[in-house]
Design a protein around this motif. Structure first.
Motif, PDB file in Angstrom:
ATOM      1  N   ALA A 325      86.404  15.362 149.719  1.00 39.53           N
ATOM      2  CA  ALA A 325      85.122  15.314 150.434  1.00 39.53           C
ATOM      3  C   ALA A 325      84.297  14.111 150.001  1.00 39.53           C
ATOM      4  N   PHE A 326      84.259  13.827 148.698  1.00 44.45           N
ATOM      5  CA  PHE A 326      83.533  12.653 148.216  1.00 44.45           C
ATOM      6  C   PHE A 326      84.189  11.360 148.711  1.00 44.45           C
ATOM      7  N   SER A 327      85.508  11.368 148.817  1.00 42.03           N
ATOM      8  CA  SER A 327      86.237  10.147 149.184  1.00 42.03           C
ATOM      9  C   SER A 327      85.942   9.685 150.601  1.00 42.03           C
ATOM     10  N   ILE A 328      85.805  10.633 151.536  1.00 48.30           N
ATOM     11  CA  ILE A 328      85.680  10.250 152.949  1.00 48.30           C
ATOM     12  C   ILE A 328      84.375  10.735 153.567  1.00 48.30           C
ATOM     13  N   ALA A 329      83.329  10.853 152.754  1.00 48.44           N
ATOM     14  CA  ALA A 329      82.022  11.285 153.281  1.00 48.44           C
ATOM     15  C   ALA A 329      81.237  10.136 153.896  1.00 48.44           C
ATOM     16  N   GLN A 330      81.744   8.907 153.767  1.00 48.10           N
ATOM     17  CA  GLN A 330      81.026   7.749 154.325  1.00 48.10           C
ATOM     18  C   GLN A 330      81.331   7.560 155.803  1.00 48.10           C
ATOM     19  N   ILE A 331      80.661   6.596 156.427  1.00 46.34           N
ATOM     20  CA  ILE A 331      80.934   6.207 157.821  1.00 46.34           C
ATOM     21  C   ILE A 331      81.773   4.935 157.760  1.00 46.34           C
ATOM     22  N   GLY A 332      82.746   4.809 158.657  1.00 52.35           N
ATOM     23  CA  GLY A 332      83.720   3.729 158.530  1.00 52.35           C
ATOM     24  C   GLY A 332      83.477   2.503 159.378  1.00 52.35           C
ATOM     25  N   GLU A 333      84.403   1.542 159.225  1.00 52.80           N
ATOM     26  CA  GLU A 333      84.302   0.270 159.941  1.00 52.80           C
ATOM     27  C   GLU A 333      84.519   0.437 161.435  1.00 52.80           C
ATOM     28  N   PHE A 334      85.274   1.464 161.855  1.00 48.37           N
ATOM     29  CA  PHE A 334      85.424   1.720 163.279  1.00 48.37           C
ATOM     30  C   PHE A 334      84.071   2.020 163.924  1.00 48.37           C
ATOM     31  N   ALA A 335      83.202   2.677 163.165  1.00 49.31           N
ATOM     32  CA  ALA A 335      81.865   2.986 163.689  1.00 49.31           C
ATOM     33  C   ALA A 335      81.104   1.702 163.988  1.00 49.31           C
ATOM     34  N   LEU A 336      81.220   0.729 163.095  1.00 50.79           N
ATOM     35  CA  LEU A 336      80.559  -0.555 163.328  1.00 50.79           C
ATOM     36  C   LEU A 336      81.069  -1.199 164.612  1.00 50.79           C
ATOM     37  N   ALA A 337      82.387  -1.099 164.819  1.00 47.57           N
ATOM     38  CA  ALA A 337      82.974  -1.676 166.022  1.00 47.57           C
ATOM     39  C   ALA A 337      82.467  -0.976 167.282  1.00 47.57           C
ATOM     40  N   ILE A 338      82.443   0.356 167.241  1.00 51.99           N
ATOM     41  CA  ILE A 338      82.034   1.113 168.427  1.00 51.99           C
ATOM     42  C   ILE A 338      80.546   0.947 168.713  1.00 51.99           C
ATOM     43  N   PHE A 339      79.716   0.932 167.669  1.00 55.95           N
ATOM     44  CA  PHE A 339      78.281   0.717 167.888  1.00 55.95           C
ATOM     45  C   PHE A 339      78.019  -0.664 168.481  1.00 55.95           C
ATOM     46  N   SER A 340      78.797  -1.659 168.031  1.00 59.30           N
ATOM     47  CA  SER A 340      78.652  -3.008 168.589  1.00 59.30           C
ATOM     48  C   SER A 340      79.041  -3.022 170.066  1.00 59.30           C
ATOM     49  N   LEU A 341      80.122  -2.307 170.401  1.00 61.63           N
ATOM     50  CA  LEU A 341      80.545  -2.226 171.801  1.00 61.63           C
ATOM     51  C   LEU A 341      79.504  -1.508 172.660  1.00 61.63           C
ATOM     52  N   LEU A 342      78.957  -0.427 172.135  1.00 60.56           N
ATOM     53  CA  LEU A 342      77.937   0.317 172.879  1.00 60.56           C
ATOM     54  C   LEU A 342      76.712  -0.551 173.155  1.00 60.56           C
ATOM     55  N   GLN A 343      76.340  -1.362 172.171  1.00 53.97           N
ATOM     56  CA  GLN A 343      75.204  -2.256 172.377  1.00 53.97           C
ATOM     57  C   GLN A 343      75.546  -3.346 173.386  1.00 53.97           C
ATOM     58  N   ALA A 344      76.763  -3.903 173.280  1.00 53.10           N
ATOM     59  CA  ALA A 344      77.173  -4.966 174.205  1.00 53.10           C
ATOM     60  C   ALA A 344      77.239  -4.462 175.647  1.00 53.10           C
ATOM     61  N   LYS A 345      77.609  -3.189 175.815  1.00 50.67           N
ATOM     62  CA  LYS A 345      77.711  -2.619 177.154  1.00 50.67           C
ATOM     63  C   LYS A 345      76.403  -1.940 177.589  1.00 50.67           C
ATOM     64  N   GLU A 346      75.342  -2.148 176.792  1.00 47.20           N
ATOM     65  CA  GLU A 346      73.990  -1.667 177.102  1.00 47.20           C
ATOM     66  C   GLU A 346      73.910  -0.134 177.190  1.00 47.20           C
ATOM     67  N   LEU A 347      74.760   0.548 176.452  1.00 50.44           N
ATOM     68  CA  LEU A 347      74.662   2.001 176.346  1.00 50.44           C
ATOM     69  C   LEU A 347      73.735   2.401 175.201  1.00 50.44           C
ATOM     70  N   LEU A 348      73.535   1.485 174.248  1.00 51.45           N
ATOM     71  CA  LEU A 348      72.597   1.694 173.140  1.00 51.45           C
ATOM     72  C   LEU A 348      71.598   0.553 173.130  1.00 51.45           C
ATOM     73  N   ASP A 349      70.323   0.854 172.903  1.00 51.19           N
ATOM     74  CA  ASP A 349      69.348  -0.216 172.760  1.00 51.19           C
ATOM     75  C   ASP A 349      69.495  -0.855 171.392  1.00 51.19           C
ATOM     76  N   ALA A 350      68.937  -2.046 171.227  1.00 54.32           N
ATOM     77  CA  ALA A 350      69.100  -2.827 169.991  1.00 54.32           C
ATOM     78  C   ALA A 350      68.593  -2.075 168.765  1.00 54.32           C
ATOM     79  N   GLN A 351      67.473  -1.383 168.914  1.00 55.95           N
ATOM     80  CA  GLN A 351      66.884  -0.686 167.761  1.00 55.95           C
ATOM     81  C   GLN A 351      67.786   0.451 167.271  1.00 55.95           C
TER      82      GLN A 351
END
Length: 540
Positions: A325-351
């Motif tokens: 549980a301690f080992s994988i309780a963080q958020i990963g690099e895939f999340a960074l990729a997906i959040f960047s895609l969501l912003q690029a496709k205007e599904l998420l605002d910049a903030q």
């Protein structure tokens, strides 16, 4: 050209200096790359957001390719339970919990909330596996549990990417869109499968005959970009095609050569993505929303830990569940990729994208410090849980004399018990993990739940009149406490099996009644014994 060269020189110079400095403190290079991106973005203002999005997209392509290259269907099938049972339950429960969390705190819509929630359930494959490989914990039980869940998360990225493509489409008829998407998926996977099965090996064989390493690497890049283009042609993201290309290449007979040639190149391309992530961080937004970032970081970490621990503790030792549980309780690099895609496709605002990206980065920064102290942290948590437990050794056990007392019922302890049972010598096992105690009792073995370091426990176990005490505990702090407790019984013969714990812990007060057996010596004896048996069988 001059401006580009200047930026390139400063970027590479900063990356070298920062990562050399961070390496001394065992901070992963990912953090250094992100920091370089932050510095470059403030030193050189990038006004064109579209240009920056293209750079980030290019970085995501190679991020997905490098993860796909580590993917193996053979490895996947060898860990069915860890991958499909633990992984699916972790993603489902954590995804739903995080979905409700972001709906309440960030007030996201249902569609985007689902993607964000399940994206937050992902952990960092790049950071966790690198550290577990470096310290050798990947071979331990908790390491295998973590690896299995991470492998399933890699698979779960594919439907998440598909959801991003579907929700970013302007089609009004969702049913028709889903049907068209499924048809496109079948065609894309079919084409890539046929190419991988019938063409890739032949292409590599043809290129290798040219005896040119640069042509070999260029061929790999062509396949990656070709698969990305093919995925984009059918309406999917470049990164999905790159991931599939990595999987196809990983399954070829040239996999090991590809890995050997691409390790430095792969890490540099991975660094490119994290530099672009750093370039997108806006500290003005971060400072304005520091309270939300702090709350999200804390709640996501605690919720993921609670879910993973609760899930694994049902049928695993508590210590394994705590470490995993301690080992994988963080958020990963895939999340960074997906959040960047969501912003690029205007599904998420910049903030909102900034908040989520920064939360992910913070959890990744904390991960190396947690993993490097995983034993101390898990021991502290385990001790808190067990402090309220009472010793459960029955009174009749004190009547044992000339018996063997075994401390620890782990893998080594279980092996010792089996050997002793064959001799008929009376024995007693003391174990502080209730799951292992229940395992021993189910086998009809003389195992009791107790804190072995307590003096009262040693009295009840009649340690004074035992023949020998065998210690198989690998926990450094518990081993030290137990050894100190046994020192008051100076005439007891003690055999200590040590693996990760340094012998220097015991050198100061060791006398003739204490013997240390190291893992290397045991393995050496087993190897020599097996070799001699083979030699004898051949001569007969």
């Amino acid at each position: 050209m001059g401006d580009f060269l200047e930026v390139f020189l400063i970027t590479t110079g900063l990356a070298v200096v920062l990562n050399v400095f961070f390496k001394r403190f065992e901070i992963p290079t990912i953090i250094g790359y992100i920091l370089v991106g932050i510095i470059i973005s403030y030193a050189y203002s990038f006004n064109g957001s579209a240009e920056l999005s293209h750079i980030a997209e290019f970085g995501i392509v190679f991020l997905m390719f490098t993860i796909g290259l580590e993917f193996s269907f053979t490895h996947l099938m060898a860990m069915k339970k860890e991958v499909f049972l633990n992984g699916s339950l972790q993603m489902l429960i954590c995804g739903l919990v995080c979905f409700l969390l972001v709906m309440g705190i960030l007030e996201l819509g249902g569609k985007v909330g689902i993607i964000v929630g399940f994206t937050l359930a992902l952990s960092s494959t790049a950071v966790v596996l690198k550290i577990l490989n470096d310290n050798g914990d990947i071979k331990e039980r908790y390491g295998r549990k973590a690896l299995g869940i991470l492998l399933f998360q890699d698979i779960a990225v594919i439907p998440l990417l598909l959801l991003v493509d579907i929700f970013s489409s302007n089609h009004q008829n969702i049913t028709q869109l889903i049907f068209t998407t499924l048809i496109s998926v079948v065609i894309l996977l079919g084409l890539l499968y046929l190419i991988g099965k019938y063409l890739i090996n032949r292409v590599f064989r043809f290129v290798i005959r040219a005896s040119s390493n640069e042509l070999f690497i260029l061929t790999i890049l062509f396949i990656v970009m070709g698969a990305s283009f093919l995925a984009h042609y059918f309406g999917f993201s470049y990164s999905l095609g790159a991931f599939i290309a990595g999987v196809l290449i990983a399954e070829t007979r040239y996999k090991h050569k590809i890995e050997a040639d691409l390790v430095p190149f792969r890490d540099l391309l991975l660094g490119l993505f994290f530099i672009t992530v750093g370039m997108q961080i806006d500290f003005k937004i971060v400072f304005e929303n520091w309270d939300i970032i702090f709350i999200l970081t804390l709640l996501v970490g605690l919720l993921k830990f609670a879910v993973i621990f609760g899930l694994l503790a049902l049928y695993n030792p508590k210590k394994v569940a705590i470490k995993t549980a301690f080992s994988i309780a963080q958020i990963g690099e895939f999340a960074l990729a997906i959040f960047s895609l969501l912003q690029a496709k205007e599904l998420l605002d910049a903030q909102t994208a900034q908040i989520l990206i920064v939360v992910s980065i913070i959890t990744m920064v904390l991960t190396p410090f947690v993993l490097n102290n995983i034993r101390k942290i898990s021991n502290a948590v385990e001790d808190m849980i067990q402090n309220n437990e009472n010793v459960q050794i029955p009174a009749q056990s004190s009547t044992l004399k000339n018996h063997i007392v075994i401390f620890g019922y782990g893998v080594i302890g279980q092996e010792v018990v089996q050997k002793i049972k064959n001799t008929g010598v009376p024995y007693l096992v003391l174990e502080s993990d209730l799951n292992l105690v229940e395992l021993g009792l189910s086998r009809g073995e003389n195992v009791y739940f107790a804190n072995a370091a307590q003096e009262e426990t040693l009295k009840i176990a009649n340690i004074k009149e035992c023949a020998v005490a065998i210690i198989t505990i690998s926990n450094e702090s518990k081993l030290t406490m137990l050894h100190q407790a046994l020192e008051s019984y100076g005439k007891v013969d003690i055999v200590i099996f040590t693996n990760n714990v340094s012998k220097k812990l015991f050198y100061s007060k060791i006398d003739k009644n204490v013997e240390i057996v190291q893992t290397e010596r045991v393995l050496a004896r087993a190897l020599i014994s097996a070799a001699l048996e083979k030699r004898i069988s051949k001569n007969v």
